[in-house]
Each structure stands twice: as C-alpha cells, then as structure tokens.
Scaffold this motif. Sequence first.
Motif, PDB file in Angstrom:
ATOM      1  N   MET A 179      50.158  53.305  45.755  1.00  0.00           N
ATOM      2  CA  MET A 179      50.619  52.463  44.592  1.00  0.00           C
ATOM      3  C   MET A 179      50.233  53.333  43.046  1.00  0.00           C
ATOM      4  N   ARG A 234      55.050  53.691  45.382  1.00  0.00           N
ATOM      5  CA  ARG A 234      55.670  52.692  44.612  1.00  0.00           C
ATOM      6  C   ARG A 234      54.761  52.882  43.031  1.00  0.00           C
ATOM      7  N   VAL A 268      53.962  50.423  39.614  1.00  0.00           N
ATOM      8  CA  VAL A 268      53.693  49.285  38.620  1.00  0.00           C
ATOM      9  C   VAL A 268      53.587  49.560  37.246  1.00  0.00           C
ATOM     10  N   SER A 324      56.470  45.947  41.807  1.00  0.00           N
ATOM     11  CA  SER A 324      56.407  47.414  41.891  1.00  0.00           C
ATOM     12  C   SER A 324      57.854  47.879  42.011  1.00  0.00           C
ATOM     13  N   VAL A 364      49.558  52.589  39.442  1.00  0.00           N
ATOM     14  CA  VAL A 364      49.672  51.688  38.347  1.00  0.00           C
ATOM     15  C   VAL A 364      49.577  52.074  36.960  1.00  0.00           C
ATOM     16  N   THR A 392      45.502  53.117  46.030  1.00  0.00           N
ATOM     17  CA  THR A 392      46.080  53.062  44.507  1.00  0.00           C
ATOM     18  C   THR A 392      45.446  54.038  43.537  1.00  0.00           C
ATOM     19  N   GLY A 401      56.402  44.708  36.511  1.00  0.00           N
ATOM     20  CA  GLY A 401      55.214  45.274  36.365  1.00  0.00           C
ATOM     21  C   GLY A 401      54.102  44.418  35.956  1.00  0.00           C
TER      22      GLY A 401
END
Length: 272
Positions: A31, A100, A102, A79, A33, A132, A57
């Motif tokens: 992920m 993915r 965010v 996300s 971010v 992440t 988000g």
Amino acid sequence: MTTLLLCSASGAPGATVTALGLTLTWPRHVMLVDADRTPSQAVLAGYLRGASAHNLGLPGVLQAHRERRDLLDAIVAQSIPLPEPPSPVAPDAGGPIVRRFVPGFANLGSIDVFGGIWRDFGLALQRGTFDTVVDAGRIGHRGLPTDLAEAADRIGVVCRSSLVSLAALRLYLGPLLEQVQPDRVGLVLVGPGRPYRAKEVEEQFGVGVLAEIAWEPSGATDLAEGQPLTKRWRRQALATSYAAASRRIVTLSEAERQRIGAPTGRVEEVSA
C-alpha cells in the motif's frame, strides 16, 4: 509486515517518485500512502493521470477515527487500485501482486487535525497483511510526525548526491536522528556518483545508504507525469534500481523481525 517511511530534507530530490517507483516494483502486496503534510496530489495528477480520489484517502481515515471504527479496515476502504506497469512476463503461480494507494490530504485544514491520530494510524498499518510505503514528504523544521515515524520499520531519507542536496540534508538529518532510533534511518541516494559516491556520503554523514536509485531523469519524469509505460520499463535502469531497493528493504526488515521474534511475511519473487 514492513512499513517504510520515505521523506526528504528539502528541494526536489524525488521522494514522491521514489515512493511510487518502489511501490510499483515491491515484491509483495503493498500500500502506498500519501502522508505528505505539504500536499500536492502528485500521484493522482501524475501516474494516475488526473484520476479523482472520489473523496477517498486520509480525510476518510480521519472520519473513521472520529467514529471509532477499525482504522485498518478504514485505510483499506479509503484506498484505490494502483495500476500495474506492463510486464514482459506473466505473473507467477502465486497470482498478481496487489498494489493500492491511499490519497493524501484534500484540503489544508485537515492536516493539523490529523496530527492527533498518527499514532493510531501507524499502529493500524503494522496490523496489515500488506507492506506499506509511506510518502511523508519533507521532514520540516519540526521533524516528522513522531508517532508515525516510530511505527515505521525503516525510514529512508531521499537525497541526491549533489552538494546542494547534501547541504540541506545536513540541516535536517541530525534532528531526525534525535527523534527516532538512528539504526532505523538510512539514506536513499538518487543518482550516486553525481558527483559523490555512496561510500563518500556514508562517511560524511555517519548514516548508511539504504538504497541507491539510478539517475534517469526522463524515466522519472514519465513516471511522475503519467506517461504510458511500455513493457520495457521494468528492464530500464531506473525500474531495476527500484526493484533492487525494494527487495533489499524487505529482506532487511524480515531479518530484523526474525532477530526480535516478530511475525514475518513471505518474500514473493517478482521479475524486474
């Protein structure tokens, strides 16, 4: 699972593009971010080619926190899919890697409000079944959000090997090393040898180089601005350096987790 936090001292050393490049070559489910406190919506406008976040988000994560909902579930729900770059080979038998994204702050007013939930946000990421990559943007004169920094397995300070970039690094690196455990901080050197080599930078700052990213401005621009990528992208110097860096970071994190007896994840093979 691994949480990598990327930040930069100042200027434009390529922290956001590096975070994106690492995510696109990460060897496991991951992920990305956007936690930049000076938001620019760069990934949405660039790689995602002007896509709308559809109100997803960090603002949605903030709302979930206010409503005392499970924050990890909220992060996943807030996300959006990150399209996979074309690959010259088919995915392995384990199936495609899920990537993915965010999106970050949609308005400036929510940045300070979010300061109260960084700790819970970081702890939620630690519970995830995915790795992440957090783009924290510039370190800033007050440092990084301490609660978020403490939740990261590794903190990578993105810098170039130029004198201008290293001069800014000298201003911000010391306070950062006082803020978190120094052994979790490493440099992500973009363009080693232009003009200083990784070893020279390490000796000058007393901090190890966590990863070296190839100097390929045209490739970085294509990635940042959302130009269509071809199947050759993964074989170019920039992408292969991202892949080598991401795998090294995962391996280091897994070794540290084994050392302290924490749960580890399987490193899946991917083609660079």
